[in-house]
Design an enzyme around this catalytic site. Structure first.
Site, PDB file in Angstrom:
ATOM      1  N   ARG A   1       0.897  -1.299  -0.087  1.00  0.00           N
ATOM      2  CA  ARG A   1       0.000   0.169   0.140  1.00  0.00           C
ATOM      3  C   ARG A   1       0.837   1.324  -0.015  1.00  0.00           C
ATOM      4  O   ARG A   1       0.486   2.297  -0.617  1.00  0.00           O
ATOM      5  CB  ARG A   1      -0.882   0.113   1.349  1.00  0.00           C
ATOM      6  CG  ARG A   1      -2.186   0.934   1.098  1.00  0.00           C
ATOM      7  CD  ARG A   1      -3.177   0.705   2.281  1.00  0.00           C
ATOM      8  NE  ARG A   1      -4.209   1.265   1.907  1.00  0.00           N
ATOM      9  CZ  ARG A   1      -5.303   1.338   2.898  1.00  0.00           C
ATOM     10  NH1 ARG A   1      -5.062   1.099   4.043  1.00  0.00           N
ATOM     11  NH2 ARG A   1      -6.482   2.014   2.567  1.00  0.00           N
TER      12      ARG A   1
ATOM     13  N   ASN B   1      -7.956   6.573  -4.916  1.00  0.00           N
ATOM     14  CA  ASN B   1      -7.443   5.604  -3.837  1.00  0.00           C
ATOM     15  C   ASN B   1      -6.031   5.395  -3.726  1.00  0.00           C
ATOM     16  O   ASN B   1      -5.212   5.411  -4.784  1.00  0.00           O
ATOM     17  CB  ASN B   1      -8.134   4.518  -3.915  1.00  0.00           C
ATOM     18  CG  ASN B   1      -9.656   4.622  -3.408  1.00  0.00           C
ATOM     19  OD1 ASN B   1      -9.800   5.214  -2.523  1.00  0.00           O
ATOM     20  ND2 ASN B   1     -10.568   4.031  -4.401  1.00  0.00           N
TER      21      ASN B   1
ATOM     22  N   ASP C   1     -19.545   4.699   1.212  1.00  0.00           N
ATOM     23  CA  ASP C   1     -19.517   3.560   2.218  1.00  0.00           C
ATOM     24  C   ASP C   1     -20.742   3.576   2.883  1.00  0.00           C
ATOM     25  O   ASP C   1     -21.768   2.585   3.344  1.00  0.00           O
ATOM     26  CB  ASP C   1     -18.513   3.635   3.162  1.00  0.00           C
ATOM     27  CG  ASP C   1     -17.081   3.145   2.279  1.00  0.00           C
ATOM     28  OD1 ASP C   1     -16.829   2.199   2.386  1.00  0.00           O
ATOM     29  OD2 ASP C   1     -16.728   4.552   2.084  1.00  0.00           O
TER      30      ASP C   1
ATOM     31  N   ARG D   1     -23.925   2.952   0.851  1.00  0.00           N
ATOM     32  CA  ARG D   1     -24.112   1.312   0.798  1.00  0.00           C
ATOM     33  C   ARG D   1     -24.737   0.698   2.044  1.00  0.00           C
ATOM     34  O   ARG D   1     -25.559  -0.047   2.286  1.00  0.00           O
ATOM     35  CB  ARG D   1     -22.802   0.911   0.590  1.00  0.00           C
ATOM     36  CG  ARG D   1     -22.257   1.027  -0.933  1.00  0.00           C
ATOM     37  CD  ARG D   1     -20.677   0.656  -0.950  1.00  0.00           C
ATOM     38  NE  ARG D   1     -20.321   0.693  -2.409  1.00  0.00           N
ATOM     39  CZ  ARG D   1     -19.094   0.867  -2.707  1.00  0.00           C
ATOM     40  NH1 ARG D   1     -18.101   1.004  -1.919  1.00  0.00           N
ATOM     41  NH2 ARG D   1     -18.803   0.820  -3.994  1.00  0.00           N
TER      42      ARG D   1
ATOM     43  N   HIS E   1     -11.718   4.906   4.411  1.00  0.00           N
ATOM     44  CA  HIS E   1     -12.564   4.426   3.512  1.00  0.00           C
ATOM     45  C   HIS E   1     -11.665   2.878   3.068  1.00  0.00           C
ATOM     46  O   HIS E   1     -10.915   2.975   2.194  1.00  0.00           O
ATOM     47  CB  HIS E   1     -12.429   5.292   2.333  1.00  0.00           C
ATOM     48  CG  HIS E   1     -13.136   4.685   0.856  1.00  0.00           C
ATOM     49  ND1 HIS E   1     -14.360   4.152   1.067  1.00  0.00           N
ATOM     50  CD2 HIS E   1     -12.556   4.452  -0.249  1.00  0.00           C
ATOM     51  CE1 HIS E   1     -14.619   3.737  -0.184  1.00  0.00           C
ATOM     52  NE2 HIS E   1     -13.428   3.979  -1.104  1.00  0.00           N
TER      53      HIS E   1
END
Length: 330
Positions: A104, A136, A164, A167, A191
């Protein structure tokens, strides 16, 4: 042009251009879903596109321009950042995707290099703009954009958990047979995998779920409401497996943030913002908390009354972000 001169009579100075201009950086699937959402909902009638892929950018511009009779809008694009001048909002969707097996931190570093070109140029031509980062990993890249921009922290926003939360409310509403608009519940924090579902204050039609089921969202809940949070975390992966990418929902999410800013609505969104000193967080990080949005970006952040477990999870989320950010090189 003679024809134009014969067709029209001038009645004075040219009117000033639209003051609610929005720039979308990146004309990939997410960028174009964002641009289309902004235009189709009438959030702005002046949209600029910019991308390193000039052929794709020009094609997308022309495709939208050919529909201008239905949009009543001006769409421009170009390889030079001057096309973005005087934008009230700049939405950054451009970024590099994670390679197989890539850490990452390495992905963040590669995208930091991308933002080094994008952010200073946007601010150069629109020094009063509000930046919305969608790329991202959004929370860390929002922090990077803030560092690169020189803008007040209130004017640099990440799309964060806005989607999010949408959803989450959809899944709760689906289970109960009500519209998501009748559900008031938030996803906060990162997130991503360490996000936090705030079950302690979730309500439906004004009724707090924990007043009905005190264990809702916990491991001891026999109705297993906790699985809805996992569904939120896995939602993007599920869509990607089916169609190869996600775009419409995140485009609508970014457009909703832009609308609240341009309309100076003071609407609360769970977006990624500077949270040091809030909800017990002592790291300099950008994470999602419910925040009030207006013309100048974030005006205030809600002090959520979290349960002990939610508070602990939020701090873990912040620590995870801080650990990765510590390795970013500018």
């Amino acid at each position: 042009m003679a024809t134009k001169q014969m067709l029209f009579s001038s009645i004075g100075d040219q009117l000033p251009s639209n003051t609610d201009k929005i720039t979308v950086v990146g004309v990939g699937d997410v960028g174009m879903a964002t641009a289309f959402s902004v235009l189709a909902q009438g959030i702005s009638s002046d949209v600029a596109l910019i991308d390193v892929n000039q052929q794709k950018m020009e094609g997308e511009m022309k495709d939208l321009q050919h529909g201008c009779m239905f949009l009543n809008a001006k769409i421009s694009a170009g390889p030079d950042y001057s096309v973005t001048a005087n934008s009230k909002i700049c939405i950054i969707t451009a970024g590099l995707r994670q390679r197989e097996g890539e850490s990452r931190l390495n992905l963040v570093q590669r995208n930091t290099e991308v933002l080094k070109t994008i952010v200073p140029n946007l601010v150069k031509y629109s020094p009063e703009t509000v930046l919305i980062v969608v790329s991202n990993p959004v929370d860390i890249l929002t922090w990077v954009a803030w560092k690169l921009s020189g803008l007040p922290k209130s004017k640099v926003i990440g799309s964060g958990c806005n989607l999010d939360t949408s959803r989450f409310r959809y899944f709760i509403g689906e289970r109960l047979g009500v519209s998501p608009e009748s559900v008031d519940a938030y996803i906060i924090g990162e997130h991503g995998d360490s996000s936090v579902a705030v079950w302690s204050s979730a309500t439906v039609g004004g009724v707090r779920l924990r007043d009905i089921n005190p264990t809702v969202g916990t491991d001891s809940d026999c109705e297993n409401w906790k699985e809805l949070h996992k569904m939120v975390v896995d939602a993007a992966y599920d869509v990607i497996k089916l169609k190869g990418f996600t775009n419409w929902a995140i485009g609508l999410s970014a457009a909703s943030i832009a609308r609240s800013i341009l309309r100076n609505s003071d609407k609360i969104h769970p977006i990624s913002t500077y949270v040091k000193g809030i909800c017990g967080i002592d790291h300099e990080v950008f994470l999602s908390l419910p925040a009030t949005l207006g013309r100048d970006g974030v005006s205030q952040v809600t002090n959520l009354a979290l349960s002990d477990d939610e508070q602990c999870r939020l701090k873990i989320s912040a620590a995870n972000m801080a650990e990765i950010m510590a390795g970013v090189e500018f």
